[in-house]
Design an enzyme around this catalytic site. Structure first.
Site, PDB file in Angstrom:
ATOM      1  N   ASP A  53       0.854  -1.181   0.000  1.00  0.00           N
ATOM      2  CA  ASP A  53       0.000   0.000   0.000  1.00  0.00           C
ATOM      3  C   ASP A  53       0.894   1.237   0.000  1.00  0.00           C
ATOM      4  O   ASP A  53       2.122   1.132   0.080  1.00  0.00           O
ATOM      5  CB  ASP A  53      -0.954   0.008   1.207  1.00  0.00           C
ATOM      6  N   ASP A  55       1.463   5.093   1.736  1.00  0.00           N
ATOM      7  CA  ASP A  55       1.146   6.004   2.829  1.00  0.00           C
ATOM      8  C   ASP A  55       1.744   7.369   2.547  1.00  0.00           C
ATOM      9  O   ASP A  55       2.760   7.502   1.859  1.00  0.00           O
ATOM     10  CB  ASP A  55       1.695   5.474   4.156  1.00  0.00           C
ATOM     11  N   ASP A 126       9.950   3.527  13.831  1.00  0.00           N
ATOM     12  CA  ASP A 126      10.547   2.351  14.472  1.00  0.00           C
ATOM     13  C   ASP A 126      11.917   1.978  13.940  1.00  0.00           C
ATOM     14  O   ASP A 126      12.893   1.920  14.685  1.00  0.00           O
ATOM     15  CB  ASP A 126       9.582   1.163  14.392  1.00  0.00           C
TER      16      ASP A 126
END
Length: 451
Positions: A53, A55, A126
């Protein structure tokens, strides 16, 4: 363009970027906001992989995003972001954030809606390989965290102190394993050591987030390697203790690493099924249903009685095995029920070929497609000749040519693989035990699992 530590121009081709994601970025930039493609899509495009996908990260607040896009919905509390809809497609759009101030006694992040700059947003993420931004106007990757270097070296490394990063959000441990398995990367030494030191903190995370990551592990094309790493780090013992207890009880000494699992044992079948699932994901680019994933996990535990137990006994065994595990992880009842139907159907699908039994066609059932997917995984894992799979694929094709997957077929046609020659009056079939819902409550359970 943001002034990142490194910028790689021309590393991504706009032809590979989703056009609706481009629309979101360009509309935000035209409105006076900063906006970039971010995270996994940038990582995958740089590696010449197909992104799952796309983002977007932007300086626009959720309220500004709502005003900018009529096709927008704001979601989340702990982490508020916008979903911009293009038909069934969603372009997830988040506002630049900075690392929130944690409590003195516990660094666990419980609120993450403090806005910041694009560099703040990169440094609060992260892993370095996920902290990359793509600037459309400059045609360049913006890198504040040396993520490109780690991509080139094939390394998973946290941004900042790994011990603190895992304490802030223990789900990052599962994500580290997921990316290492999916990309065939190694986990950097300090990051690995911090993961081993904080595995028990996974208990602090919500069941919904943990379950979502487990499903992602299994669907990402690296399920076998992911579970091997989960077992090696002892994270699996904290994620699925009841599952490992079942293995230890039914197949002593319990689940072992692939290299220590002997042929013909439940453990070996599990690793082979996970490997077959990875092959299915890579070959078809399809997303297996949650019920199929649960079937992969539980099939090895019933394998020795699959064809010998009575139908009622097998049905009860599946329920008894799955219920504690599913309750502990908060698995939706409809997913558990689908897995039960798949496992019961698998027995019938094999019997139809090996024993040539005549019975109403499973092709009529709503769960048939998922049962057929699982049959393919089972044939691959067991190294079979594929006769069962070919038999049911012919039936599915014949049924589809006669009005769709739920069209009625004759019992005799089921054995030959031929479709019905003429349309007959439909008769109501008596529901079999494995088609009956297990719940006595007519109310539907709300499913909290994500896509």
């Amino acid at each position: 363009m943001a002034d990142g530590k490194a910028g790689t121009r021309g590393a991504i081709s706009l032809r590979d970027v989703d056009p609706d994601a481009l629309k979101v970025v360009r509309k935000l930039v035209a409105g006076g906001f900063e906006a970039y493609l971010v995270g996994g899509c940038v990582r995958d495009l740089y590696l010449k992989r197909r992104p799952k996908d796309f983002d977007v990260a932007t300086s626009a607040t959720p309220e500004a995003l709502r005003r900018t896009f009529r096709n927008c919905r704001i979601i989340g509390r702990r982490f508020k972001l916008a979903h911009v809809f293009f038909g069934p497609k969603v372009i997830e759009t988040s506002t630049f954030r900075t690392t929130p101030v944690a409590a003195e006694d516990d660094p666990l992040i419980t609120h993450d809606n403090e806005w910041g700059t694009v560099e703040d947003d990169a440094r609060r993420r992260d892993f370095t390989i996920n902290g990359l931004f793509y600037d459309l106007d400059a045609d360049a990757i913006v890198d504040f965290v040396d993520g490109l270097s780690d991509l080139d070296r094939g390394v998973i490394r946290t941004i900042g102190d790994p011990l603190l990063r895992f304490q802030e959000d223990p789900v990052r441990m599962i994500r580290a394993i997921k990316f290492a398995a999916r990309l065939d990367f190694t986990i950097e030494t300090a990051t690995w050591a911090a993961l081993l030191a904080t595995v028990q903190d996974i208990a602090k995370c919500s069941r919904a987030r943990v379950l979502e990551e487990i499903y992602k592990l299994m669907r990402g094309g690296g399920a076998r390697r992911s579970f091997e790493l989960l077992l090696e780090t002892h994270l699996l013992q904290h994620l699925m203790p009841s599952y490992l207890e079942l293995f230890a009880k039914l197949a002593p000494p319990g689940l072992q690493a692939p290299s220590r699992s002997l042929p013909g044992t439940p453990g070996r079948l599990l690793w082979d099924l996970l490997g077959a699932l990875d092959e299915f994901t890579g070959a078809t680019l399809q997303v297996a249903d949650n019920g199929v994933l649960l079937s992969v996990l539980f099939a090895p535990l019933i394998d020795d009685q699959w064809m010998t137990a009575s139908r009622q006994g097998l049905d009860q065994m599946i329920d008894d095995l799955m219920l504690p595990f599913c309750s502990a992880l908060g698995i939706a009842r409809r997913d558990r029920e689908l897995a039960r139907q798949i496992l019961m159907a698998h027995r019938r699908m094999v019997e139809a070929v090996t024993r040539r039994k005549r019975r109403p066609s499973l092709v009529q059932r709503q769960y048939f497609h998922d049962a057929l997917v699982f049959l393919g995984l089972s044939v691959k894992a067991r190294g079979g000749d594929g006769n069962e799979l070919t038999h049911w694929q012919r039936l599915a094709a014949a049924s589809a040519g006669n009005g769709g997957p739920f069209a009625t077929t004759n019992a005799s046609d089921e054995d030959t693989g031929a479709g019905p020659k003429r349309r007959k009056k439909r008769t109501r079939l008596r529901r079999r035990d494995d088609d009956r819902p297990r719940s006595s409550s007519p109310a539907r359970e709300r499913d909290g699992s994500s896509r």
